[in-house]
Design a protein around this motif. Structure first.
Motif, PDB file in Angstrom:
ATOM      1  N   LEU A  12      30.017  57.002  17.911  1.00  0.00           N
ATOM      2  CA  LEU A  12      30.411  58.015  19.105  1.00  0.00           C
ATOM      3  C   LEU A  12      29.434  57.862  20.171  1.00  0.00           C
ATOM      4  O   LEU A  12      29.788  58.185  21.198  1.00  0.00           O
ATOM      5  CB  LEU A  12      30.394  59.412  18.290  1.00  0.00           C
ATOM      6  CG  LEU A  12      31.366  59.462  17.334  1.00  0.00           C
ATOM      7  CD1 LEU A  12      31.276  61.098  16.607  1.00  0.00           C
ATOM      8  CD2 LEU A  12      32.908  59.626  17.937  1.00  0.00           C
ATOM      9  N   TRP A  27      28.045  55.398  21.713  1.00  0.00           N
ATOM     10  CA  TRP A  27      28.644  54.408  22.563  1.00  0.00           C
ATOM     11  C   TRP A  27      29.288  54.774  23.617  1.00  0.00           C
ATOM     12  O   TRP A  27      29.329  53.965  24.702  1.00  0.00           O
ATOM     13  CB  TRP A  27      29.192  53.106  21.964  1.00  0.00           C
ATOM     14  CG  TRP A  27      28.421  52.492  20.713  1.00  0.00           C
ATOM     15  CD1 TRP A  27      27.151  52.542  20.315  1.00  0.00           C
ATOM     16  CD2 TRP A  27      29.106  51.727  19.545  1.00  0.00           C
ATOM     17  NE1 TRP A  27      26.985  52.139  19.064  1.00  0.00           N
ATOM     18  CE2 TRP A  27      27.954  51.361  18.877  1.00  0.00           C
ATOM     19  CE3 TRP A  27      30.361  51.086  19.546  1.00  0.00           C
ATOM     20  CZ2 TRP A  27      28.161  50.659  17.638  1.00  0.00           C
ATOM     21  CZ3 TRP A  27      30.386  50.284  18.509  1.00  0.00           C
ATOM     22  CH2 TRP A  27      29.454  50.018  17.366  1.00  0.00           C
ATOM     23  N   LYS A  28      29.717  55.981  23.908  1.00  0.00           N
ATOM     24  CA  LYS A  28      30.578  56.446  24.977  1.00  0.00           C
ATOM     25  C   LYS A  28      29.595  56.333  26.246  1.00  0.00           C
ATOM     26  O   LYS A  28      28.450  56.653  26.233  1.00  0.00           O
ATOM     27  CB  LYS A  28      30.602  58.031  24.603  1.00  0.00           C
ATOM     28  CG  LYS A  28      31.683  58.465  23.621  1.00  0.00           C
ATOM     29  CD  LYS A  28      31.785  59.841  23.267  1.00  0.00           C
ATOM     30  CE  LYS A  28      32.565  60.131  21.997  1.00  0.00           C
ATOM     31  NZ  LYS A  28      32.679  61.719  21.934  1.00  0.00           N
ATOM     32  N   ASP A  29      30.223  56.107  27.264  1.00  0.00           N
ATOM     33  CA  ASP A  29      29.584  55.758  28.549  1.00  0.00           C
ATOM     34  C   ASP A  29      28.745  57.040  28.889  1.00  0.00           C
ATOM     35  O   ASP A  29      27.816  56.910  29.693  1.00  0.00           O
ATOM     36  CB  ASP A  29      30.625  55.412  29.702  1.00  0.00           C
ATOM     37  CG  ASP A  29      31.310  53.989  29.267  1.00  0.00           C
ATOM     38  OD1 ASP A  29      30.622  53.255  28.717  1.00  0.00           O
ATOM     39  OD2 ASP A  29      32.092  53.777  29.919  1.00  0.00           O
ATOM     40  N   ALA A  53      27.385  59.401  27.126  1.00  0.00           N
ATOM     41  CA  ALA A  53      26.846  60.074  26.067  1.00  0.00           C
ATOM     42  C   ALA A  53      25.756  60.875  26.484  1.00  0.00           C
ATOM     43  O   ALA A  53      25.405  61.948  25.694  1.00  0.00           O
ATOM     44  CB  ALA A  53      26.260  59.013  25.010  1.00  0.00           C
TER      45      ALA A  53
END
Length: 353
Positions: free
Chosen positions: A87, A89-91, A93
């Motif tokens: 999770l 790794w979201k752009d 984050a």
């Protein structure tokens, strides 16, 4: 407990230690609970990256789908939950975690502990020598503005509506890095394909190219041919095709993987570790002081009595130097200038006191 690597274990430990307020649970009927480690993990740290659907799936309606025993194993580094790691790794984050922290952290960390947690995390970042310089400078900027904001907020009345935004921003950036460490490092470090491949092979139990890489990297950090005692001179700077990241990454990874090495390659690996440590020592001393060097010795698994350094004037043709190791052993080094401009170095053991 001293930490020299910014990861989940170090961040969670420091964060929980500095929580001196209360935890707002965030349930349908919000309540306030104490800042015990499991409550901090359940209600502040783990859901920081999750939207409501993700939270229900991974933490459950009561936030406690992950058990206390699992939380305890996570904070000791014995287990991770890959679906939670992914999770992060979201752009966006850092922004997601920042908004969550802004709701939770001002109540959990209050007073002098806000400055304390920033300084303790910054100390870990300074000691974490594998963090790329560009990212370290970004952390330093965030740290500076967070500390400035904390000092400003001290002068405001207790009922001021101003929120510690830069403080939460620093914590969010540090936490996302801690959770996403391996992926970020693999993306940002300047690593040679051969180094990446050998480490990948080792993690899969294969050592076919390890000795060849040790030979190549050891050659890259030494000058000239070995003398009759197989002594060679280590370079003071890295002028090889390998990056400084290569030497750090290879040395630190190999220490953790514990491969079996013969005597020759064990000696070469010690030289590579020493070279990597030399690259980091002067910067770390100037930025974090001599105490930080203790962490450096520990990180590279080098005892103080195994290593000594000398600064030698390159214009000196003939000279001798004596020094004593930490265990009391005395050594003598003789330098002789050769007609072709090279320098012959002899290392001689000394029995006299």
């Amino acid at each position: 407990m001293e930490f020299s690597e910014l990861n989940y274990v170090s961040f969670e430990h420091i964060f929980v230690k500095c929580c001196n307020g209360c935890v707002v649970t965030g349930l349908d009927r919000p309540k306030v609970t104490k800042t015990d480690a499991q409550y901090v993990d359940w209600f502040i740290l783990l859901p920081a990256i999750m939207d409501e659907n993700e939270r229900m799936e991974y933490l459950g309606a009561d936030y406690q789908k992950i058990t206390k025993d699992t939380l305890n194993a996570m904070r000791k580094g014995r287990v991770r939950r890959e679906y939670i790691d992914a999770l992060f790794w979201k752009d966006d984050a850092v922004e997601i975690v920042f908004q969550h922290f802004l709701e939770k952290v001002p109540q959990a960390i209050v007073g002098a502990n806000r400055k304390r947690i920033v300084e303790e995390l910054w100390s870990v970042i300074q000691k974490d020598i594998i963090i790329p310089e560009k990212r370290r400078l970004d952390f330093e900027y965030r740290k500076d503005v967070a500390l400035s904001e904390i000092e400003t907020m001290k002068r405001l009345p207790d009922d001021s509506p101003v929120m510690p935004e830069w403080f939460c921003e620093f914590l969010a950036a540090a936490f996302v890095f801690a959770m996403n460490r391996e992926k970020l490092l693999s993306d940002e470090l300047q690593l040679s394909p051969s180094v990446v491949q050998v480490i990948k092979d080792l993690e899969e139990g294969k050592t076919v190219f390890l000795n060849a890489l040790l030979d190549s990297m050891a050659d890259a950090i030494t000058d000239g041919e070995p003398d009759e005692n197989n002594n060679r001179v280590m370079k003071a700077v890295n002028d090889s095709d390998y990056s400084e990241d290569d030497f750090r990454y290879f040395a630190l990874k190999l220490i953790g993987l514990h491969p079996k090495l013969d005597e020759d390659h064990s000696s070469k690996f010690f030289a590579i570790r020493t070279f990597a440590m030399n690259l980091d020592e002067s910067r770390l001393v100037s930025e974090a002081g001599l105490d930080a060097v203790d962490a450096l010795y520990e990180k590279y698994n080098i005892a103080r009595n195994e290593r000594t350094s000398m600064m030698i004037d390159p214009n000196v043709n003939d000279a001798s130097y004596s020094f004593t190791f930490g265990d009391g052993k005395r050594m003598k080094v003789e330098l002789h200038g050769n007609p072709d401009g090279t320098t012959r170095v002899n290392v001689i053991g000394k029995e006299d006191s």
